[in-house]
Design an enzyme around this catalytic site. Structure first.
Site, PDB file in Angstrom:
ATOM      1  N   SER A 182      -2.226  -0.495   4.102  1.00 32.67           N
ATOM      2  CA  SER A 182      -1.378   0.677   4.301  1.00 32.67           C
ATOM      3  C   SER A 182      -1.819   1.581   5.442  1.00 32.67           C
ATOM      4  O   SER A 182      -1.071   2.441   5.869  1.00 32.67           O
ATOM      5  CB  SER A 182      -1.284   1.471   3.004  1.00 32.67           C
ATOM      6  N   HIS A 198       2.683  -1.699  -1.420  1.00 25.47           N
ATOM      7  CA  HIS A 198       3.454  -1.257  -0.249  1.00 25.47           C
ATOM      8  C   HIS A 198       4.461  -2.317   0.201  1.00 25.47           C
ATOM      9  O   HIS A 198       4.794  -2.399   1.380  1.00 25.47           O
ATOM     10  CB  HIS A 198       2.512  -0.913   0.909  1.00 25.47           C
ATOM     11  N   LYS A 223       5.980   3.739  -5.766  1.00 27.33           N
ATOM     12  CA  LYS A 223       6.298   3.796  -4.334  1.00 27.33           C
ATOM     13  C   LYS A 223       7.787   3.479  -4.132  1.00 27.33           C
ATOM     14  O   LYS A 223       8.621   4.288  -4.483  1.00 27.33           O
ATOM     15  CB  LYS A 223       5.341   2.885  -3.558  1.00 27.33           C
TER      16      LYS A 223
END
Ligand SMILES: *Cc1c(COP(=O)(O)O)cnc(C)c1O
Length: 392
Positions: free
Chosen positions: A180, A208, A239
């Site tokens: 990330s 992610h 997320k």
């Protein structure tokens, strides 16, 4: 006499002097591409709200309806009296999405990673971990008794050497699906080749990537077309998948059943709250039937990545909505984020020790919800500030 107030007070003072003290900025609105923070309205480029689902009306409705139907909380761990129909339904949805036999829910992906390794690996086994893996993988591995091997970031020669040297019963390669800080997808194709050659399993933490990366948004393995070669997937609901909270592990039924029996953050921590569970089911209804969110994210990402390069900035990564804009100089990076904030662009500067010294950067995170106007305004602001600070 030793006094904790003095000891910690001094340590905190040192953190401040080092310039790494983290001030939490307080948002006065829901999580959106436009938020009120520090008393003003800014365009938000630092949330993990990749699909723009954090304040989605249908997801909110599902959560509200679930409170009526299933209550607010469960007041129990799963195995005592904390599993409702919807928990099994969500687990089935996640399994189906990832093409795995079963799924187990956790309060967070941090807990999922923290409870994984020590539960399934013993001292006869070995784990091989990328040096830049997320803190939760590192901590999870620390807890386990298996032989621990750390390979240089995405360095397949190093990984191969370590695999070749190990005589362990089971070998597990563990990697972030996306790193990330860099917006870089793990080299899963190469990892799969090595795993087959040395009879190792693969665990991918796809926090992610889940929901948007790859053809069907199934994450980094989808991006690399190796969906069937990954043994264990861990990820978060915090997320792209609505951004509330919760995590999961998807794998074979033996792995998941073992986690249900023995994984400590699962056994000894409360069940996910019903509104959250029902809303996450809704998230899967949305992302599996409507690719428009993912398509808008891809379009915005491509546009921003192309244009920011045209302005002369140096960026890292490919195809991922995390766009690290390299400033290199630590002070300049912080100055840049401050100047951008004056222009109502909310971005974060990352410097040592979060990234290597001399690798300071501004990390921009693109959302499906960013409008063309917002992206163009940001590009214009980056150009202005970058010119003023002699970066471009
Ligand atoms: C965000 C993140 C986590 C933690 O997820 P939570 O559900 O917020 O605990 C774990 N691993 C990676 C790679 C992450 O990016």
């Amino acid at each position: 006499m030793a006094n904790i107030k003095n000891i910690l007070g001094n340590q905190l003072e040192k953190i401040k002097q080092d310039g790494t003290f983290k001030n939490e900025r307080i948002i006065q609105t829901p999580q959106e591409t436009e938020i009120d923070v520090l008393g003003k309205t800014v365009i938000n480029f630092c949330a993990n709200n990749y699909l723009g689902l954090s304040n989605n009306i249908d997801i909110k409705k599902a959560a509200i309806q679930a409170i009526d139907e299933w209550g607010f909380g469960l007041s129990s761990v799963r195995f005592i009296c904390g599993t409702q129909t919807i928990h099994k339904e969500l687990e089935n949805r996640v399994s189906e999405f990832h093409g795995k036999e079963d799924t187990i829910l956790y309060s967070s992906c941090f807990d999922a990673n923290g409870g994984l390794f020590e539960t399934i690996l013993s001292k006869e086994d070995a784990v091989f971990s990328d040096e830049l893996n997320h803190a939760s993988i590192i901590d999870g591995i620390r807890l386990c008794k298996a032989e621990k091997n750390r390979y240089r970031h995405a360095d397949m020669d190093h990984l191969e050497k370590l695999l070749k040297n190990s005589n362990a019963r089971l070998k597990l390669i563990a990697t972030d699906g996306v790193f990330s800080m860099d917006g870089v997808v793990a080299p899963l194709k190469d990892i799969v080749v090595l795993a087959k050659k040395y009879d190792a399993m693969i665990m991918v933490d796809d926090c992610h990537a889940t929901g948007f990366l790859g053809n069907e948004g199934k994450g980094s393995a989808d991006y690399h077309n190796v969906l069937n070669d990954i043994d264990i997937v861990t990820s978060t609901f915090g997320k792209a998948l609505g951004g509330a909270s919760g995590g999961f592990v998807c794998a074979s039924k033996e792995i998941i059943e073992t986690l249900r029996q023995k994984s400590r953050p699962y056994l000894f921590s409360n069940s996910l709250a019903p509104p959250l569970v029902a809303a996450c089911i809704k998230v899967f209804d949305i992302i599996q039937n409507d690719y428009s969110y993912k398509k808008r994210l891809e379009k915005n990402t491509l546009y921003f990545r192309e244009k920011i390069k045209e302005h002369g900035f140096d960026i890292k990564g490919f195809d991922h909505p995390i766009v690290p804009i390299m400033i290199y100089d630590e002070k300049k990076a912080i100055k840049m984020s401050e100047e951008l904030l004056k222009k109502n662009i909310y971005v974060i500067a990352f410097s040592s020790p979060v990234v290597a010294r001399g690798e300071a950067r501004i990390r921009v995170q693109i959302s499906a919800d960013h409008t063309q106007e917002q992206l163009d305004y940001a590009l214009h602001a980056f150009h202005g500030v970058g010119t003023e600070l002699n970066i471009i």
